[in-house]
Design a protein around this motif. Structure first.
Motif, PDB file in Angstrom:
ATOM      1  N   PHE A  36      12.359  41.666 -30.966  1.00 13.12           N
ATOM      2  CA  PHE A  36      12.294  40.979 -29.673  1.00 13.12           C
ATOM      3  C   PHE A  36      13.550  41.306 -28.876  1.00 13.12           C
ATOM      4  CE2 PHE A  36      11.961  36.658 -27.399  1.00 13.12           C
ATOM      5  CZ  PHE A  36      11.030  37.142 -26.507  1.00 13.12           C
ATOM      6  N   ASN A  37      13.434  42.255 -27.948  1.00 15.43           N
ATOM      7  CA  ASN A  37      14.579  42.768 -27.194  1.00 15.43           C
ATOM      8  C   ASN A  37      14.892  41.868 -25.999  1.00 15.43           C
ATOM      9  OD1 ASN A  37      15.021  45.936 -28.122  1.00 15.43           O
ATOM     10  ND2 ASN A  37      12.930  45.199 -28.424  1.00 15.43           N
ATOM     11  N   ILE A  38      16.024  41.204 -26.058  1.00 14.64           N
ATOM     12  CA  ILE A  38      16.437  40.302 -24.972  1.00 14.64           C
ATOM     13  C   ILE A  38      17.681  40.918 -24.338  1.00 14.64           C
ATOM     14  CG2 ILE A  38      16.832  37.909 -24.314  1.00 14.64           C
ATOM     15  CD1 ILE A  38      15.895  37.081 -27.102  1.00 14.64           C
ATOM     16  N   GLU A  39      17.560  41.305 -23.070  1.00 16.45           N
ATOM     17  CA  GLU A  39      18.567  42.169 -22.462  1.00 16.45           C
ATOM     18  C   GLU A  39      19.065  41.617 -21.123  1.00 16.45           C
ATOM     19  OE1 GLU A  39      16.356  46.108 -24.393  1.00 16.45           O
ATOM     20  OE2 GLU A  39      16.044  45.569 -22.287  1.00 16.45           O
ATOM     21  N   HIS A  40      20.261  42.084 -20.769  1.00 17.53           N
ATOM     22  CA  HIS A  40      20.826  41.722 -19.462  1.00 17.53           C
ATOM     23  C   HIS A  40      21.345  42.995 -18.792  1.00 17.53           C
ATOM     24  CE1 HIS A  40      22.314  39.070 -16.394  1.00 17.53           C
ATOM     25  NE2 HIS A  40      23.481  39.677 -16.428  1.00 17.53           N
ATOM     26  N   PHE A  41      21.320  42.986 -17.462  1.00 19.87           N
ATOM     27  CA  PHE A  41      21.624  44.196 -16.697  1.00 19.87           C
ATOM     28  C   PHE A  41      22.639  43.899 -15.598  1.00 19.87           C
ATOM     29  CE2 PHE A  41      17.453  44.523 -18.535  1.00 19.87           C
ATOM     30  CZ  PHE A  41      17.358  45.836 -18.953  1.00 19.87           C
ATOM     31  N   GLY A  44      23.170  45.718  -9.307  1.00 24.52           N
ATOM     32  CA  GLY A  44      23.634  46.726  -8.362  1.00 24.52           C
ATOM     33  C   GLY A  44      24.226  47.967  -8.972  1.00 24.52           C
ATOM     34  N   ALA A  45      24.064  48.146 -10.301  1.00 22.77           N
ATOM     35  CA  ALA A  45      24.643  49.331 -10.939  1.00 22.77           C
ATOM     36  C   ALA A  45      23.969  49.576 -12.280  1.00 22.77           C
ATOM     37  CB  ALA A  45      26.151  49.161 -11.137  1.00 22.77           C
ATOM     38  N   GLY A  46      24.036  50.804 -12.736  1.00 17.67           N
ATOM     39  CA  GLY A  46      23.631  51.122 -14.097  1.00 17.67           C
ATOM     40  C   GLY A  46      22.137  51.320 -14.289  1.00 17.67           C
ATOM     41  N   LEU A  47      21.762  51.403 -15.565  1.00 10.48           N
ATOM     42  CA  LEU A  47      20.394  51.694 -15.964  1.00 10.48           C
ATOM     43  C   LEU A  47      19.539  50.439 -15.966  1.00 10.48           C
ATOM     44  CD1 LEU A  47      21.284  53.965 -19.029  1.00 10.48           C
ATOM     45  CD2 LEU A  47      20.635  54.735 -16.743  1.00 10.48           C
ATOM     46  N   GLY A  48      18.220  50.662 -16.010  1.00  7.86           N
ATOM     47  CA  GLY A  48      17.283  49.551 -16.109  1.00  7.86           C
ATOM     48  C   GLY A  48      15.871  50.026 -15.854  1.00  7.86           C
ATOM     49  N   SER A  55      15.032  51.449  -5.450  1.00 10.60           N
ATOM     50  CA  SER A  55      15.618  51.353  -4.117  1.00 10.60           C
ATOM     51  C   SER A  55      17.115  51.563  -4.219  1.00 10.60           C
ATOM     52  CB  SER A  55      15.337  49.972  -3.520  1.00 10.60           C
ATOM     53  OG  SER A  55      13.951  49.769  -3.351  1.00 10.60           O
ATOM     54  N   PRO A  56      17.779  51.864  -3.106  1.00  9.95           N
ATOM     55  CA  PRO A  56      19.243  51.905  -3.133  1.00  9.95           C
ATOM     56  C   PRO A  56      19.785  50.569  -3.643  1.00  9.95           C
ATOM     57  CG  PRO A  56      18.405  52.818  -1.084  1.00  9.95           C
ATOM     58  CD  PRO A  56      17.235  52.202  -1.779  1.00  9.95           C
ATOM     59  N   GLU A  57      20.864  50.647  -4.414  1.00 11.94           N
ATOM     60  CA  GLU A  57      21.440  49.415  -4.960  1.00 11.94           C
ATOM     61  C   GLU A  57      22.057  48.562  -3.856  1.00 11.94           C
ATOM     62  OE1 GLU A  57      20.868  48.410  -7.795  1.00 11.94           O
ATOM     63  OE2 GLU A  57      20.531  50.138  -9.102  1.00 11.94           O
ATOM     64  N   PRO A  58      21.915  47.228  -3.959  1.00 14.46           N
ATOM     65  CA  PRO A  58      21.283  46.512  -5.061  1.00 14.46           C
ATOM     66  C   PRO A  58      19.755  46.577  -5.001  1.00 14.46           C
ATOM     67  CG  PRO A  58      22.017  44.952  -3.408  1.00 14.46           C
ATOM     68  CD  PRO A  58      22.498  46.295  -2.956  1.00 14.46           C
ATOM     69  N   ASP A  59      19.161  46.977  -6.120  1.00 12.70           N
ATOM     70  CA  ASP A  59      17.713  47.120  -6.217  1.00 12.70           C
ATOM     71  C   ASP A  59      17.140  45.763  -6.632  1.00 12.70           C
ATOM     72  OD1 ASP A  59      15.100  47.784  -6.714  1.00 12.70           O
ATOM     73  OD2 ASP A  59      15.546  49.527  -7.965  1.00 12.70           O
ATOM     74  N   VAL A  60      16.943  44.902  -5.672  1.00 11.88           N
ATOM     75  CA  VAL A  60      16.570  43.512  -5.945  1.00 11.88           C
ATOM     76  C   VAL A  60      15.220  43.414  -6.648  1.00 11.88           C
ATOM     77  CG1 VAL A  60      16.002  41.304  -4.867  1.00 11.88           C
ATOM     78  CG2 VAL A  60      18.012  42.583  -4.111  1.00 11.88           C
ATOM     79  N   LEU A  61      14.258  44.210  -6.214  1.00 15.17           N
ATOM     80  CA  LEU A  61      12.925  44.112  -6.814  1.00 15.17           C
ATOM     81  C   LEU A  61      12.986  44.335  -8.323  1.00 15.17           C
ATOM     82  CD1 LEU A  61       9.623  45.673  -5.509  1.00 15.17           C
ATOM     83  CD2 LEU A  61      10.251  45.849  -7.900  1.00 15.17           C
TER      84      LEU A  61
END
Length: 295
Positions: A36-41, A44-48, A55-61
Motif C-alpha cells: 500500500f503505497n502512501i506518498e507525498h509530493f 510545484g516541483a519534481g516528479l509525480g 501544466s506549467p508548475e504549479p500543476d494544480v490539477l
C-alpha cells in the motif's frame, strides 16, 4: 564476434522448476500481501504521476488529484482492509510525518508493517551520489523508528530507482529486504559487497495499479479482473511450490470510489480461500523464507 553482455551479479540464474519445496505458515503455499503505497509530493516541483496533461508548475490539477489519496482515498482503503480483516504493508514517504501523520499512525494502529519509501516521490534516489543516498536510507530509517516506534526492515525506492550500489547500501544501513526487483515469484537472496544478507521479496509491476491504470489506462473493473485472474492461476501453480503474490496499490488511484468498488470485489475473492492462502506482509514472508532456507 559476439559481445559479452553486462551482468549485475546480484543473483544467479535459477529456473522456477526444481527448487526446494516448502510451505508457508499454516501449510499454505500462496502468500498474498498488499503493498500500500502512501506518498507525498512537492508542490510545484519534481516528479509525480499525472491524470491529465501536465501544466506549467504549479500543476494544480495533478498535484491535487494525488493529494486526494492522502485526504480521502487512504481512509476508504483502510476501511476496506478492516472490513476484510487483512494486513497491509504501508510503504511510506517520510514526508507524511510532516504533512499528514495521522495516516501513518492509523496504519501503525492497525498493526501494518511500515516499509521505507524515501522522503518524497518527487525525487529519484538513483540520481544521488553514494554518500547522499546512504544518508537518505539512514535518515528514513531513523525517522520511521522515531515516529512509529520501530525501524523498517524493508525498502521500496521511489519510482523503483536504484544506483549501482543501492542493494549494498541497504544492507549496510540495516535494511533486511528490498521490494525493488520484480524478477521472481519467490524471495531471492541478493549478493552485497559487505556479505550482509539482503533479500528481494517479490513486488509486482504487473499486479500494480500504477502501470496498469496510469500507463496502460486500464479501468477499475479490468484491474480487479486482473487481480482475480492472477490469483486463480497462482492458486493452481502453488500446488507444487510456495509462491508470493503481491498487490501494489496507491490510494489516489484505487481510493477513487468507482475503483474501490471493484477492488473490494477482487479482495473479497482473494479472501474467500483462507484454507489455501496466507495473508502476509513482506517482513513475515522474509522471516518464513529465511527459516525455510535454514532447514
Amino acid at each position: 564476434m559476439q559481445r559479452a553482455l553486462k551482468q549485475h551479479s546480484r543473483y544467479p540464474y535459477s529456473p522456477i522448476r526444481g527448487r526446494p519445496v516448502y510451505d508457508w505458515p499454516g501449510g499454505r503455499r500462496l502468500a498474498v500481501y498488499l503493498g500500500f503505497n502512501i506518498e507525498h509530493f512537492d508542490f510545484g516541483a519534481g516528479l509525480g504521476a499525472a491524470l491529465g496533461p501536465r501544466s506549467p508548475e504549479p500543476d494544480v490539477l495533478n498535484y491535487s488529484w494525488r493529494d486526494y489519496g492522502n485526504r480521502v482515498g487512504v481512509w476508504r482503503c483502510l476501511e476496506l482492509f478492516d472490513d476484510l480483516k487483512v494486513p497491509a504493508a504501508a510503504i511510506v514517504n517520510t514526508a507524511l510525518y510532516d504533512t499528514c501523520p495521522e495516516v501513518v499512525a492509523a496504519c501503525v494502529k492497525r498493526g501494518d508493517e511500515i516499509v521505507g519509501h524515501g522522503h518524497s516521490n518527487s525525487e529519484r534516489q538513483g540520481e544521488l551520489p553514494e554518500a547522499e543516498e546512504k544518508k537518505l536510507l539512514e535518515s528514513c530509517r531513523e525517522r520511521i523508528a522515531k515516529e512509529s516506534g520501530r525501524a523498517p526492515r524493508g525498502w521500496l525506492s521511489p519510482w523503483i530507482s536504484e544506483s549501482a550500489v543501492t542493494p549494498d547500501l541497504l544492507a549496510e544501513t540495516g535494511y533486511r529486504y528490498t521490494l525493488n526487483w520484480c524478477h521472481d515469484d519467490q524471495p531471492t537472496l541478493l549478493r552485497t559487497r559487505s556479505g550482509k544478507p539482503l533479500w528481494s521479496v517479490p513486488y509486482p509491476q504487473e499486479l500494480n495499479d500504477m502501470p496498469m491504470i496510469v500507463a496502460r489506462q486500464m479501468d477499475g473493473r479490468d484491474f480487479a479482473d486482473l487481480i482475480v485472474d492472477n490469483f486463480d492461476e497462482m492458486l493452481r501453480q502453488c500446488e507444487s511450490q510456495p509462491l508470493v503474490m503481491g498487490i501494489a496499490l496507491h490510494p489516489y488511484l484505487v481510493g477513487q470510489p468507482y475503483r474501490l468498488r471493484h477492488l473490494r470485489r477482487a479482495l473479497e475473492h482473494v479472501s474467500s480461500r483462507p484454507e489455501r492462502v496466507w495473508w502476509a506482509t513482506p517482513g513475515a514472508i522474509l522471516d518464513a523464507a529465511e527459516a525455510a532456507a535454514a532447514r
